[in-house]
Design a protein around this motif. Structure first.
Motif, PDB file in Angstrom:
ATOM      1  N   TYR A 241       2.716   0.615  47.116  1.00 53.19           N
ATOM      2  CA  TYR A 241       1.886   0.393  48.064  1.00 53.19           C
ATOM      3  C   TYR A 241       1.261  -0.570  47.143  1.00 53.19           C
ATOM      4  O   TYR A 241      -0.069  -1.296  47.565  1.00 53.19           O
ATOM      5  CB  TYR A 241       0.654   1.068  48.932  1.00 53.19           C
TER       6      TYR A 241
ATOM      7  N   ASP B 104      -0.214  16.556  50.869  1.00 52.37           N
ATOM      8  CA  ASP B 104       0.759  15.305  50.673  1.00 52.37           C
ATOM      9  C   ASP B 104       2.192  16.246  52.061  1.00 52.37           C
ATOM     10  O   ASP B 104       2.929  16.932  51.205  1.00 52.37           O
ATOM     11  CB  ASP B 104       1.695  14.709  49.897  1.00 52.37           C
TER      12      ASP B 104
ATOM     13  N   ALA C  94       6.749  11.221  43.672  1.00 48.40           N
ATOM     14  CA  ALA C  94       6.451  11.645  42.523  1.00 48.40           C
ATOM     15  C   ALA C  94       6.374  13.340  42.074  1.00 48.40           C
ATOM     16  O   ALA C  94       6.189  13.160  41.374  1.00 48.40           O
ATOM     17  CB  ALA C  94       4.502  11.291  42.912  1.00 48.40           C
TER      18      ALA C  94
ATOM     19  N   ARG D 255      13.821   6.131  39.224  1.00 46.54           N
ATOM     20  CA  ARG D 255      13.133   5.940  39.901  1.00 46.54           C
ATOM     21  C   ARG D 255      13.415   7.066  41.999  1.00 46.54           C
ATOM     22  O   ARG D 255      14.684   5.912  42.233  1.00 46.54           O
ATOM     23  CB  ARG D 255      12.874   4.236  40.878  1.00 46.54           C
TER      24      ARG D 255
ATOM     25  N   ASP E  53       5.758  14.229  50.849  1.00 43.88           N
ATOM     26  CA  ASP E  53       6.076  13.021  49.346  1.00 43.88           C
ATOM     27  C   ASP E  53       7.378  12.661  49.712  1.00 43.88           C
ATOM     28  O   ASP E  53       8.391  13.610  48.992  1.00 43.88           O
ATOM     29  CB  ASP E  53       5.872  13.831  48.168  1.00 43.88           C
ATOM     30  N   GLY E  54       7.689  11.180  49.442  1.00 45.94           N
ATOM     31  CA  GLY E  54       8.701  10.976  50.133  1.00 45.94           C
ATOM     32  C   GLY E  54       8.910  10.276  50.821  1.00 45.94           C
ATOM     33  O   GLY E  54       9.711  10.689  51.718  1.00 45.94           O
ATOM     34  N   THR E  55       7.947   9.519  51.957  1.00 52.25           N
ATOM     35  CA  THR E  55       8.109   9.176  52.992  1.00 52.25           C
ATOM     36  C   THR E  55       9.214   8.001  53.425  1.00 52.25           C
ATOM     37  O   THR E  55      10.213   9.074  54.283  1.00 52.25           O
ATOM     38  CB  THR E  55       7.107   9.108  53.888  1.00 52.25           C
TER      39      THR E  55
ATOM     40  N   GLU F 198       3.469   6.282  36.321  1.00 56.00           N
ATOM     41  CA  GLU F 198       3.218   5.312  37.696  1.00 56.00           C
ATOM     42  C   GLU F 198       1.594   4.693  38.090  1.00 56.00           C
ATOM     43  O   GLU F 198       0.861   5.732  37.513  1.00 56.00           O
ATOM     44  CB  GLU F 198       3.563   6.359  39.035  1.00 56.00           C
TER      45      GLU F 198
HETATM   46  C1  LIP Z   1       5.114   7.838  47.515  1.00 54.74           C
HETATM   47  C2  LIP Z   1       4.810   8.637  45.848  1.00 54.74           C
HETATM   48  C3  LIP Z   1       5.914   7.891  44.793  1.00 54.74           C
HETATM   49  C4  LIP Z   1       5.398   6.725  45.202  1.00 54.74           C
HETATM   50  C5  LIP Z   1       5.327   5.912  46.759  1.00 54.74           C
HETATM   51  C6  LIP Z   1       3.817   6.943  47.748  1.00 54.74           C
HETATM   52  P1  LIP Z   1       4.176   9.568  49.877  1.00 54.74           P
HETATM   53  O1  LIP Z   1       4.026   9.587  47.995  1.00 54.74           O
HETATM   54  O2  LIP Z   1       5.501  10.012  45.815  1.00 54.74           O
HETATM   55  O3  LIP Z   1       5.764   8.524  43.904  1.00 54.74           O
HETATM   56  O4  LIP Z   1       5.528   4.768  44.583  1.00 54.74           O
HETATM   57  O5  LIP Z   1       3.986   5.054  46.699  1.00 54.74           O
HETATM   58  O6  LIP Z   1       3.186   6.991  47.377  1.00 54.74           O
HETATM   59  O7  LIP Z   1       3.897   7.970  50.709  1.00 54.74           O
HETATM   60  O8  LIP Z   1       5.819   9.282  50.426  1.00 54.74           O
HETATM   61  O9  LIP Z   1       3.785  10.009  50.069  1.00 54.74           O
END
Ligand code: LIP
Length: 258
Positions: A154, A79, A182, A178, A82-84, A199
């Motif tokens: 999503y 990833d 993740a 929150r 992560d946390g886009t 989750e």
């Molecule tokens: C995000 C996860 C987060 C989840 C989001 C998304 P991303 O990852 O880290 O916990 O709730 O739906 O999947 O898309 O930012 O890489």
């Protein structure tokens, strides 16, 4: 291999830290599911570095549009950011997450938060570390626990179950959190900043590295039905220290069957 992964992931993190305001944000599957030019830039940087370090390995990553299945042999699960959404909003709570899988087994995990310069690493059977110092899950019970509640943004079909479980946990723990990453939430469980995380649905690249880091720190990680995690397709996730894990699964079963 862990050191090579760590070096490459740290360099990828500097791309995130130095990002400018023009992120060229695009929608993917919905308004919740966003991507920036930096997600793809970081992913391509990781692809080049990791496949140079381990030629012939598979590369299973969030921003690949091919839809290809996870390769069976040695494979990086990636990833790039992560946390886009946090990255887009400037919340400074995002990370690079890379796991190395051998078949269904994760053998190395590396997660780097470039904003705090925190490098979480684990190798199967050799413990978990934060910036080289060993880490361990807390011993707190649910009554003393902080619990991360992923929101699966999503997947609207997961919202009711998610917030039923969050409400149930709120009555039993100290507080819920929150944070939108993740991987970082799993790292917080691994180093004892929180006691549990769940989750209802997320992708393998969100949890592959973090699941190994939690396990190597003495935690327990399964899907929300208590079954072993697989890393080839989306799954639910339940992670906790031993004092909270069984109660988290029990409450998850109750929330699902309402
Ligand atoms: C995000 C996860 C987060 C989840 C989001 C998304 P991303 O990852 O880290 O916990 O709730 O739906 O999947 O898309 O930012 O890489």
């Amino acid at each position: 291999m862990l050191q090579a992964m760590t070096d490459i992931v740290r360099a990828a993190g500097s791309i995130i830290r130095q990002a400018d305001a023009d992120k060229a944000v695009r929608r993917k599957s919905s308004k919740h599911d966003l991507v920036t030019r930096y997600d793809t830039e970081v992913q391509e940087f990781l692809r080049r570095g990791l496949l140079d370090a381990l030629p012939g390995a598979g590369f299973f990553a969030e921003e690949d549009d091919s839809g290809a299945a996870k390769p069976a042999g040695p494979c990086f699960i990636v990833d790039p950011i992560d946390g886009t959404t946090n990255f887009i909003k400037g919340l400074r709570r995002s990370c690079v997450s890379v796991a190395l899988a051998e078949g269904a087994r994760i053998v190395c995990g590396v997660i780097y938060n470039p904003y705090t310069d925190e490098m979480f690493t684990a190798e199967a059977g050799k413990g978990a570390y934060l910036n080289g110092e060993a880490i361990h899950v807390s011993r707190c019970c649910m009554d003393e626990a902080v619990v991360y509640t992923g929101a699966s943004p999503y997947y609207p079909a997961c919202y009711d179950e998610t917030f039923r479980l969050a409400r149930s946990l709120m009555g039993r723990c100290v507080d819920i959190r929150r944070s939108g990453s993740a991987a970082l939430e799993l790292c917080d469980v691994a180093c004892g900043r929180a006691e549990a995380y769940f989750e209802a649905l997320l992708s393998p690249w969100d949890y592959a590295a973090g699941s190994l880091i939690v396990r190597e720190a003495g935690g327990l990680v399964t899907d929300m039905a208590g079954k072993p995690l697989q890393f080839a397709e989306k799954s639910s996730l339940a992670a906790a220290n031993p004092a909270c894990f069984d109660e988290l699964l029990r409450l998850a079963r109750e929330a699902e069957t309402c």
